[in-house]
Design a protein around this motif. Structure first.
Motif, PDB file in Angstrom:
ATOM      1  N   GLY A 118       0.629  -1.187  -0.074  1.00 41.08           N
ATOM      2  CA  GLY A 118      -0.104   0.000  -0.164  1.00 41.08           C
ATOM      3  C   GLY A 118       0.852   1.194  -0.103  1.00 41.08           C
ATOM      4  O   GLY A 118       0.171   2.216  -0.104  1.00 41.08           O
ATOM      5  N   LYS A 119       2.091   1.089   0.220  1.00 37.79           N
ATOM      6  CA  LYS A 119       3.044   2.136   0.339  1.00 37.79           C
ATOM      7  C   LYS A 119       3.338   2.478  -1.376  1.00 37.79           C
ATOM      8  O   LYS A 119       2.975   1.873  -2.187  1.00 37.79           O
ATOM      9  N   THR A 120       4.012   3.538  -1.328  1.00 35.04           N
ATOM     10  CA  THR A 120       4.411   4.198  -2.718  1.00 35.04           C
ATOM     11  C   THR A 120       5.918   4.182  -3.002  1.00 35.04           C
ATOM     12  O   THR A 120       6.579   4.241  -2.045  1.00 35.04           O
ATOM     13  N   PHE A 121       6.377   4.103  -4.224  1.00 33.72           N
ATOM     14  CA  PHE A 121       7.951   4.402  -4.596  1.00 33.72           C
ATOM     15  C   PHE A 121       8.020   5.172  -5.754  1.00 33.72           C
ATOM     16  O   PHE A 121       7.200   4.865  -6.578  1.00 33.72           O
ATOM     17  N   ALA A 122       8.999   6.004  -5.776  1.00 28.38           N
ATOM     18  CA  ALA A 122       8.840   7.216  -6.683  1.00 28.38           C
ATOM     19  C   ALA A 122      10.299   7.047  -7.458  1.00 28.38           C
ATOM     20  O   ALA A 122      11.318   6.679  -6.664  1.00 28.38           O
ATOM     21  N   TYR A 123      10.232   7.136  -8.784  1.00 27.67           N
ATOM     22  CA  TYR A 123      11.363   6.951  -9.530  1.00 27.67           C
ATOM     23  C   TYR A 123      11.553   8.009 -10.586  1.00 27.67           C
ATOM     24  O   TYR A 123      10.356   8.275 -11.074  1.00 27.67           O
ATOM     25  N   SER A 124      12.843   8.423 -10.843  1.00 26.85           N
ATOM     26  CA  SER A 124      12.941   9.753 -11.697  1.00 26.85           C
ATOM     27  C   SER A 124      13.346   9.145 -13.046  1.00 26.85           C
ATOM     28  O   SER A 124      14.428   8.539 -13.289  1.00 26.85           O
ATOM     29  N   HIS A 125      12.568   9.686 -13.968  1.00 25.21           N
ATOM     30  CA  HIS A 125      12.880   9.521 -15.296  1.00 25.21           C
ATOM     31  C   HIS A 125      13.512  10.747 -16.269  1.00 25.21           C
ATOM     32  O   HIS A 125      12.736  11.727 -15.977  1.00 25.21           O
ATOM     33  N   THR A 126      14.461  10.593 -16.809  1.00 27.14           N
ATOM     34  CA  THR A 126      14.928  11.665 -17.621  1.00 27.14           C
ATOM     35  C   THR A 126      14.233  11.727 -18.666  1.00 27.14           C
ATOM     36  O   THR A 126      14.477  10.584 -19.810  1.00 27.14           O
ATOM     37  N   VAL A 127      13.780  12.627 -19.449  1.00 25.54           N
ATOM     38  CA  VAL A 127      13.016  12.704 -20.658  1.00 25.54           C
ATOM     39  C   VAL A 127      13.629  13.868 -21.699  1.00 25.54           C
ATOM     40  O   VAL A 127      13.524  14.971 -21.326  1.00 25.54           O
ATOM     41  N   PRO A 128      13.985  13.441 -22.585  1.00 28.55           N
ATOM     42  CA  PRO A 128      14.546  14.385 -23.766  1.00 28.55           C
ATOM     43  C   PRO A 128      13.492  15.298 -24.409  1.00 28.55           C
ATOM     44  O   PRO A 128      12.277  14.700 -24.817  1.00 28.55           O
ATOM     45  N   PHE A 129      13.731  16.581 -24.650  1.00 21.94           N
ATOM     46  CA  PHE A 129      12.587  17.517 -25.236  1.00 21.94           C
ATOM     47  C   PHE A 129      13.480  18.307 -26.439  1.00 21.94           C
ATOM     48  O   PHE A 129      14.615  18.393 -26.451  1.00 21.94           O
ATOM     49  N   ILE A 130      12.828  18.321 -27.399  1.00 18.09           N
ATOM     50  CA  ILE A 130      13.011  19.211 -28.586  1.00 18.09           C
ATOM     51  C   ILE A 130      12.161  20.561 -28.346  1.00 18.09           C
ATOM     52  O   ILE A 130      11.080  20.674 -28.471  1.00 18.09           O
ATOM     53  N   VAL A 131      12.558  21.559 -28.291  1.00 16.89           N
ATOM     54  CA  VAL A 131      11.991  23.092 -28.270  1.00 16.89           C
ATOM     55  C   VAL A 131      12.050  23.714 -29.685  1.00 16.89           C
ATOM     56  O   VAL A 131      13.125  23.975 -30.162  1.00 16.89           O
ATOM     57  N   LYS A 132      10.832  23.738 -30.348  1.00 17.26           N
ATOM     58  CA  LYS A 132      10.508  24.365 -31.226  1.00 17.26           C
ATOM     59  C   LYS A 132       9.931  25.798 -31.338  1.00 17.26           C
ATOM     60  O   LYS A 132       9.293  26.073 -30.517  1.00 17.26           O
ATOM     61  N   ALA A 133      10.078  26.289 -32.286  1.00 13.22           N
ATOM     62  CA  ALA A 133       9.583  27.655 -32.857  1.00 13.22           C
ATOM     63  C   ALA A 133       8.112  27.413 -32.831  1.00 13.22           C
ATOM     64  O   ALA A 133       7.664  26.625 -33.437  1.00 13.22           O
ATOM     65  N   PRO A 134       7.425  28.316 -32.044  1.00 19.27           N
ATOM     66  CA  PRO A 134       5.826  28.221 -32.046  1.00 19.27           C
ATOM     67  C   PRO A 134       5.252  28.354 -33.602  1.00 19.27           C
ATOM     68  O   PRO A 134       5.699  29.301 -34.306  1.00 19.27           O
ATOM     69  N   LYS A 135       3.900  27.988 -33.692  1.00 17.68           N
ATOM     70  CA  LYS A 135       3.329  28.422 -35.162  1.00 17.68           C
ATOM     71  C   LYS A 135       3.327  29.926 -34.822  1.00 17.68           C
ATOM     72  O   LYS A 135       2.945  30.618 -33.858  1.00 17.68           O
ATOM     73  N   LEU A 136       3.335  30.588 -36.005  1.00 19.18           N
ATOM     74  CA  LEU A 136       3.473  32.195 -36.140  1.00 19.18           C
ATOM     75  C   LEU A 136       2.135  32.632 -36.040  1.00 19.18           C
ATOM     76  O   LEU A 136       0.899  32.072 -36.481  1.00 19.18           O
ATOM     77  N   THR A 137       1.909  33.722 -35.344  1.00 16.36           N
ATOM     78  CA  THR A 137       0.697  34.483 -35.408  1.00 16.36           C
ATOM     79  C   THR A 137       0.603  35.681 -36.402  1.00 16.36           C
ATOM     80  O   THR A 137       1.152  36.719 -36.171  1.00 16.36           O
ATOM     81  N   LEU A 138       0.050  35.482 -37.554  1.00 16.68           N
ATOM     82  CA  LEU A 138       0.185  36.607 -38.444  1.00 16.68           C
ATOM     83  C   LEU A 138      -1.166  37.155 -38.857  1.00 16.68           C
ATOM     84  O   LEU A 138      -2.175  36.647 -38.780  1.00 16.68           O
ATOM     85  N   ALA A 139      -0.945  38.573 -39.235  1.00 15.69           N
ATOM     86  CA  ALA A 139      -2.403  39.272 -39.459  1.00 15.69           C
ATOM     87  C   ALA A 139      -1.951  39.923 -40.859  1.00 15.69           C
ATOM     88  O   ALA A 139      -0.898  40.907 -40.806  1.00 15.69           O
ATOM     89  N   ALA A 140      -2.569  39.714 -41.781  1.00 14.85           N
ATOM     90  CA  ALA A 140      -2.380  40.440 -43.111  1.00 14.85           C
ATOM     91  C   ALA A 140      -3.705  41.257 -43.433  1.00 14.85           C
ATOM     92  O   ALA A 140      -4.842  41.250 -42.977  1.00 14.85           O
ATOM     93  N   ASP A 141      -3.187  42.513 -44.125  1.00 15.96           N
ATOM     94  CA  ASP A 141      -4.141  43.377 -44.624  1.00 15.96           C
ATOM     95  C   ASP A 141      -3.842  43.997 -45.998  1.00 15.96           C
ATOM     96  O   ASP A 141      -2.784  44.082 -46.499  1.00 15.96           O
ATOM     97  N   LEU A 142      -4.926  44.342 -46.882  1.00 21.34           N
ATOM     98  CA  LEU A 142      -4.885  44.787 -47.837  1.00 21.34           C
ATOM     99  C   LEU A 142      -5.739  45.965 -47.922  1.00 21.34           C
ATOM    100  O   LEU A 142      -7.027  45.607 -47.993  1.00 21.34           O
ATOM    101  N   THR A 143      -5.073  47.084 -48.333  1.00 16.05           N
ATOM    102  CA  THR A 143      -5.977  48.436 -48.781  1.00 16.05           C
ATOM    103  C   THR A 143      -5.774  48.693 -50.249  1.00 16.05           C
ATOM    104  O   THR A 143      -4.831  48.441 -50.803  1.00 16.05           O
TER     105      THR A 143
END
Length: 420
Positions: free
Chosen positions: A244-269
């Motif tokens: 009924g007790k618990t045991f904690a274990y640490s996992h190392t997880v690799p990440f790749i940080v990517k540029a977020p999707k661009l938020t673009l606003a276009a206008d034509l006059t």
């Protein structure tokens, strides 16, 4: 009584026989009695295919008793056994049984371990880890290839391929854990992702599928999302034990940080340079102004391409490209492009619409569409010039002369009397 030869010993598994001499003090008579006995593995961990040491789990008055027994006799060890006992997590070390040198006999190692085990205070619900390293290369782990456990009096490998085998100490013996069996995969996240957002998505980054006794707990270390590229995180996983007790274990997880999707606003006059009225006639010149703003908080537009679609009847006046390249556009910056056209007869009674579309890539070279921008000509429909609306007063005669290199003439006036 006294032993004749070797006494009963539990160090070697199998069928054995010992001889005990029983002597009567009264009659001064001795009788040698042969005793057959069997040594079982029962609940034992054995390290080494040519065993170096074993660790048996016994019950003594409702408390676990761990007893180290030497392996087959040899002058030095053939590998480097290591056993640790934890309580709750790997940060709470109860006892560490190490191999300081391979230049010792299994008997010396087991004596050393037993001295430490007597003072360990191990409890049911504690977790034991067993592993072995190469004899001549202490940092080279054997990944379970030399770690065995007895099941139904047969030695088996239960954690081959893993650095350590984890077992809970229970009244029924060693219970295998799976908390270290997860396989972290490379994860992708956007630059600027907050710790709160990572916490909400933590179960996405480490799967516990097929292990109902496991649950992802928390980040012990977050990936660095402030810059693009590789980063590492540490995620804690908890296993619910038989006790009924618990045991904690640490996992190392690799990440790749990517540029977020661009938020673009276009206008034509569009502006009619030939007249101020809200209409467009054949012969008018129109100025189209396109703007693209990067409203992203951190992401830069690395490159982009625009396609300007001019319908029939709009003829480019100034030198302008209909396929336009965009250089890097930082967050908060605006790109502007102008096209001047003249309305021709081909647009007569039409409603020409100019469209601008395109593609953009962020700093991670991920491509996305640029929002489409479009606009009609002023007034919506191109009209033919109504000559009846022309009302000009112009001189009917003009006189010019010259004085040396200059041309001279009276002042003449031309007036536009039209109301439209």
């Amino acid at each position: 009584f006294e032993w004749v030869g070797e006494p009963i010993s539990g160090t070697t598994v199998g069928q054995h026989q010992a001889t005990v001499r029983v002597t009567s003090p009264t009659y001064q008579v001795s009788v040698d009695v042969k005793v057959d006995y069997t040594v079982l593995y029962e609940n034992s961990i054995v390290i080494g295919s040519d065993p170096n040491i074993g660790l048996s789990l016994l019950d003594e008055g409702g408390m676990p008793k761990l007893s180290a027994t030497p392996g087959t006799p040899k002058s030095k060890l053939t590998l480097r056994p290591l056993v640790n006992i934890y309580r709750g997590s790997m940060t709470e070390l109860v006892c560490s049984l190490q191999t300081d040198t391979v230049y010792q006999t299994p008997e010396n190692l087991s004596d050393n371990w037993n001295q430490q085990l007597q003072a360990s205070g191990a409890q049911y619900g504690d977790v034991l880890s067993a592993s072995a390293a190469h004899r001549d290369k202490p940092t080279l782990q054997l990944n379970g290839a030399e770690t065995y456990i007895s099941r139904d009096e047969t030695l088996v490998k239960e954690a081959e391929g893993y650095t350590e085998a984890f077992y809970e100490l229970t009244p029924n013996g060693y219970s295998l854990l799976h908390v270290n069996w997860l396989k972290p995969q490379v994860q992708e996240i956007e630059q600027g992702t907050t710790e709160a957002e990572l916490d909400q998505r933590i179960n996405e980054f480490l799967s516990t599928e097929n292990y109902n006794e496991l649950s992802v707990k928390e980040f012990e270390m977050y990936p660095d999302t402030s810059k693009l590229g590789g980063s590492m995180a540490v995620i804690s996983v908890v296993e619910t034990l038989k006790s009924g007790k618990t045991f904690a274990y640490s996992h190392t997880v690799p990440f790749i940080v990517k540029a977020p999707k661009l938020t673009l606003a276009a206008d034509l006059t569009v502006e009619n340079l030939s007249r101020s009225e809200e209409e467009t006639n054949v012969g008018d010149e129109l100025l189209y102004v396109y703007t693209l703003t990067n409203n992203s908080s951190v992401a830069s537009l690395k490159s982009g391409n625009l396609s300007i679609e001019l319908p029939e009847g709009l003829e480019v006046v100034t030198r302008s490209e209909q396929n336009v390249s965009i250089d890097e556009l930082a967050p908060g910056k605006t790109f502007t492009y102008q096209v001047k056209v003249k309305v021709t007869d081909a647009a007569l009674n039409q409603n020409p619409v100019v469209k601008v579309t395109g593609k953009a890539t962020n700093e991670s070279s991920v491509e996305q569409d640029i929002p489409e921008a479009s606009i009609e000509v002023p007034g919506g429909i191109v009209n033919e010039i109504d000559t009846s609306e022309i009302n000009l007063t112009i001189p009917t005669k003009m006189n010019f002369g010259s004085d040396e290199e200059k041309i001279i003439s009276p002042v003449y006036k031309m007036e536009n009397n039209s109301t439209v």
